[in-house]
Enzyme design. Structure first.
Site, PDB file in Angstrom:
ATOM      1  N   CYS A 149      41.568  28.842  63.149  1.00 15.37           N
ATOM      2  CA  CYS A 149      40.338  29.168  62.190  1.00 15.37           C
ATOM      3  C   CYS A 149      40.924  29.052  60.692  1.00 15.37           C
ATOM      4  O   CYS A 149      40.106  29.217  60.097  1.00 15.37           O
ATOM      5  CB  CYS A 149      40.363  30.637  62.423  1.00 15.37           C
ATOM      6  SG  CYS A 149      39.976  30.925  64.331  1.00 15.37           S
ATOM      7  N   HIS A 156      38.393  37.818  57.127  1.00 16.56           N
ATOM      8  CA  HIS A 156      38.321  37.010  58.280  1.00 16.56           C
ATOM      9  C   HIS A 156      37.426  37.661  59.092  1.00 16.56           C
ATOM     10  O   HIS A 156      36.513  36.972  59.871  1.00 16.56           O
ATOM     11  CB  HIS A 156      39.663  36.843  58.496  1.00 16.56           C
ATOM     12  CG  HIS A 156      39.990  35.835  59.847  1.00 16.56           C
ATOM     13  ND1 HIS A 156      39.529  34.534  59.776  1.00 16.56           N
ATOM     14  CD2 HIS A 156      40.087  36.200  61.029  1.00 16.56           C
ATOM     15  CE1 HIS A 156      39.536  33.937  61.070  1.00 16.56           C
ATOM     16  NE2 HIS A 156      40.115  34.744  62.039  1.00 16.56           N
ATOM     17  N   GLU A 179      43.691  43.417  60.230  1.00 16.49           N
ATOM     18  CA  GLU A 179      43.363  42.726  59.040  1.00 16.49           C
ATOM     19  C   GLU A 179      43.354  43.976  58.244  1.00 16.49           C
ATOM     20  O   GLU A 179      43.951  43.749  57.054  1.00 16.49           O
ATOM     21  CB  GLU A 179      42.250  42.194  59.108  1.00 16.49           C
ATOM     22  CG  GLU A 179      41.908  41.552  57.633  1.00 16.49           C
ATOM     23  CD  GLU A 179      40.625  40.535  57.784  1.00 16.49           C
ATOM     24  OE1 GLU A 179      40.442  39.992  56.551  1.00 16.49           O
ATOM     25  OE2 GLU A 179      39.962  40.177  59.021  1.00 16.49           O
ATOM     26  N   LYS A 192      31.025  36.670  58.547  1.00 15.36           N
ATOM     27  CA  LYS A 192      30.627  35.880  60.018  1.00 15.36           C
ATOM     28  C   LYS A 192      29.493  36.797  60.783  1.00 15.36           C
ATOM     29  O   LYS A 192      29.280  36.338  61.767  1.00 15.36           O
ATOM     30  CB  LYS A 192      31.995  35.963  60.870  1.00 15.36           C
ATOM     31  CG  LYS A 192      32.951  35.169  60.446  1.00 15.36           C
ATOM     32  CD  LYS A 192      34.559  35.103  61.227  1.00 15.36           C
ATOM     33  CE  LYS A 192      35.426  34.116  60.774  1.00 15.36           C
ATOM     34  NZ  LYS A 192      36.016  34.680  59.471  1.00 15.36           N
ATOM     35  N   HIS A 240      31.232  32.206  63.640  1.00 12.52           N
ATOM     36  CA  HIS A 240      32.631  31.884  63.343  1.00 12.52           C
ATOM     37  C   HIS A 240      32.614  30.317  63.428  1.00 12.52           C
ATOM     38  O   HIS A 240      32.507  29.697  64.238  1.00 12.52           O
ATOM     39  CB  HIS A 240      33.489  32.611  64.392  1.00 12.52           C
ATOM     40  CG  HIS A 240      34.842  32.355  63.777  1.00 12.52           C
ATOM     41  ND1 HIS A 240      35.485  31.563  62.914  1.00 12.52           N
ATOM     42  CD2 HIS A 240      36.131  33.276  64.541  1.00 12.52           C
ATOM     43  CE1 HIS A 240      36.806  31.576  62.932  1.00 12.52           C
ATOM     44  NE2 HIS A 240      36.993  32.599  63.729  1.00 12.52           N
ATOM     45  N   PHE A 260      44.385  31.615  65.534  1.00 16.28           N
ATOM     46  CA  PHE A 260      45.119  31.416  66.426  1.00 16.28           C
ATOM     47  C   PHE A 260      46.440  30.535  66.118  1.00 16.28           C
ATOM     48  O   PHE A 260      46.297  29.544  65.738  1.00 16.28           O
ATOM     49  CB  PHE A 260      44.325  30.783  67.646  1.00 16.28           C
ATOM     50  CG  PHE A 260      43.634  31.702  68.412  1.00 16.28           C
ATOM     51  CD1 PHE A 260      43.541  33.043  68.103  1.00 16.28           C
ATOM     52  CD2 PHE A 260      42.716  31.399  69.497  1.00 16.28           C
ATOM     53  CE1 PHE A 260      42.695  34.182  68.777  1.00 16.28           C
ATOM     54  CE2 PHE A 260      42.084  32.250  70.346  1.00 16.28           C
ATOM     55  CZ  PHE A 260      42.151  33.622  69.921  1.00 16.28           C
TER      56      PHE A 260
END
Length: 407
Positions: free
Chosen positions: A159, A298, A309, A330, A335, A395
């Protein structure tokens, strides 16, 4: 003392909200969701945000052979960015040697790979499958079309891919390696196999029939995950001096970037690692946390990810956190994985340019663990906005942050 800034002189977009950055940004300000139901034939209901895209303006039927959708989207967005920067004319070989292409792509040509698997049982695997699905194909197609003879690089960092690509492009400009960079990302993974793989991870949002548009609820108490999206976004980056010399318009300046790694878990994020990336970006920009008025978070709307976050933002902003307006777009465009950082960077640039910030949609009941100043629909004006930050956490544990300021 901050380093000289990098001018953003071109924006190019192919997204679930269209390909005009101004119109797409207006749709986000209105809170319009592009998420809808896909693949009714799958065992589990699936949601995604797809991009309406016709490749014919950029490719002939003959050229399309062996060109996956991910490369089609990338080339179109890059060409739109170059046109926006006033760089439609061909450049000389000497100029081409001083230009670079920096692309983030997480999964490559998913459509080509899906077709190969489905055709494999009958022995009819398309002969151009490999060059179609390789993750560096989008960058290569841009380079071939535009005769870019400098570095042509692909970053596959889940990402964070395209945020890292933009940062690496800016580094190359600042170091003098290139004069101009075509930087961004592309992702086109809305195919049954990929969707089912993400469903198996139990990270995708669910919704009752007819409620797909509001399924993604970042930072909400009842959040259930994200929806996949597709598209491409590119920025044209130049030194501020070069932009001024050629009389180019600057949408914004990229003044800082930071990256870090959690080095702890492949899929579980860590607040300390995210905070390191945020601090590094602010430090490079020469800004204090209170100087930044907006964060395009994010915000994946996952149970684990959102509170972590928030904790990272709290670690960095401290007592200034209530003044930081936050939203995750998002909820509206899905995403885009490898292209998420580039799309959200473009949205952040538009926020500075328009002095307005997109709302954090569908979170009527925020999670108490996510104590942020979330942007509300109808309260998007930001007349004093001077600096904004875009975050991408991946990730694998890689974290990236980009700081932009008004031109």
């Amino acid at each position: 003392m901050s380093e000289p800034g990098i001018a953003v002189t071109g924006l190019g977009l192919v997204s679930p909200h269209g390909r005009d950055p101004a119109l797409a940004f207006d749709a986000l300000l209105r809170g319009e969701s592009a998420i809808h139901a896909v693949f009714p034939e799958l065992p589990k209901p699936a949601l995604a945000a797809t991009a309406a895209f016709d490749p014919s303006p950029w490719f002939s039927k003959l050229q399309l052979a062996g060109v996956d959708r991910v490369s089609q989207l990338a080339l179109a967005a890059a060409e739109l960015a170059l046109a926006d920067a006033g760089l439609q004319d061909p450049w000389s070989e000497a100029q081409g040697e001083r230009i670079g292409v920096y692309v983030g792509c997480g999964m490559g040509g998913a459509s080509a790979l899906e077709a190969a698997y489905r055709g494999g049982a009958s022995g009819r695997v398309p002969p151009l499958t490999i060059p179609a699905f390789m993750p560096n194909a989008p960058a290569s197609h841009i380079a071939m079309r535009r005769k870019v003879l400098g570095p042509v690089l692909t970053y596959s960092v889940a990402c964070a891919s395209s945020a890292i690509a933009i940062a690496e492009a800016a580094k190359a400009i600042r170091s003098g390696e290139v004069d101009m960079a075509i930087a961004g990302g592309s992702e086109a993974l809305i195919v049954p196999g990929v969707v089912m793989a993400w469903q198996a991870m139990q990270t995708l949002a669910s919704a009752p029939p007819g409620e797909a548009a509001t399924a993604v609820r970042p930072f909400a108490a009842d959040r259930s995950g994200f929806a996949l999206g597709e598209g491409a976004a590119f920025l044209i980056l130049e030194s501020e001096q070069r932009a001024a010399d050629r009389g180019a318009r600057s949408h914004a300046r990229l003044s800082g970037w930071g990256s870090s790694c959690d080095a702890s878990h492949l899929t579980k994020p860590e607040a300390a690692g995210q905070a390191r990336a945020l601090r590094a970006a602010l430090r490079m920009a020469g800004l204090a946390p209170q100087d930044v008025g907006y964060c395009n978070a994010h915000g994946t709307a996952t149970r684990i990810g959102d509170p972590i976050e928030c904790e990272a933002l709290a670690q960095v902003w401290g007592d200034a956190l209530p003044q930081l307006r936050v939203s995750s777009t998002k909820a509206l465009h899905g995403h885009l994985l490898g292209a998420a950082g580039a799309l959200e960077a473009l949205i952040t640039v538009m926020a500075l340019q328009c002095r307005a910030v997109p709302p954090n949609m569908h979170g009527d009941e925020p999670d108490p663990a996510c104590a942020l100043n979330l942007v509300r629909k109808g309260d998007t004006a930001a007349p004093s906005l001077q600096a904004a930050i875009s975050s991408s956490f991946a990730f694998g544990g890689t974290n990236a942050a980009l700081v932009f300021q008004r031109a």
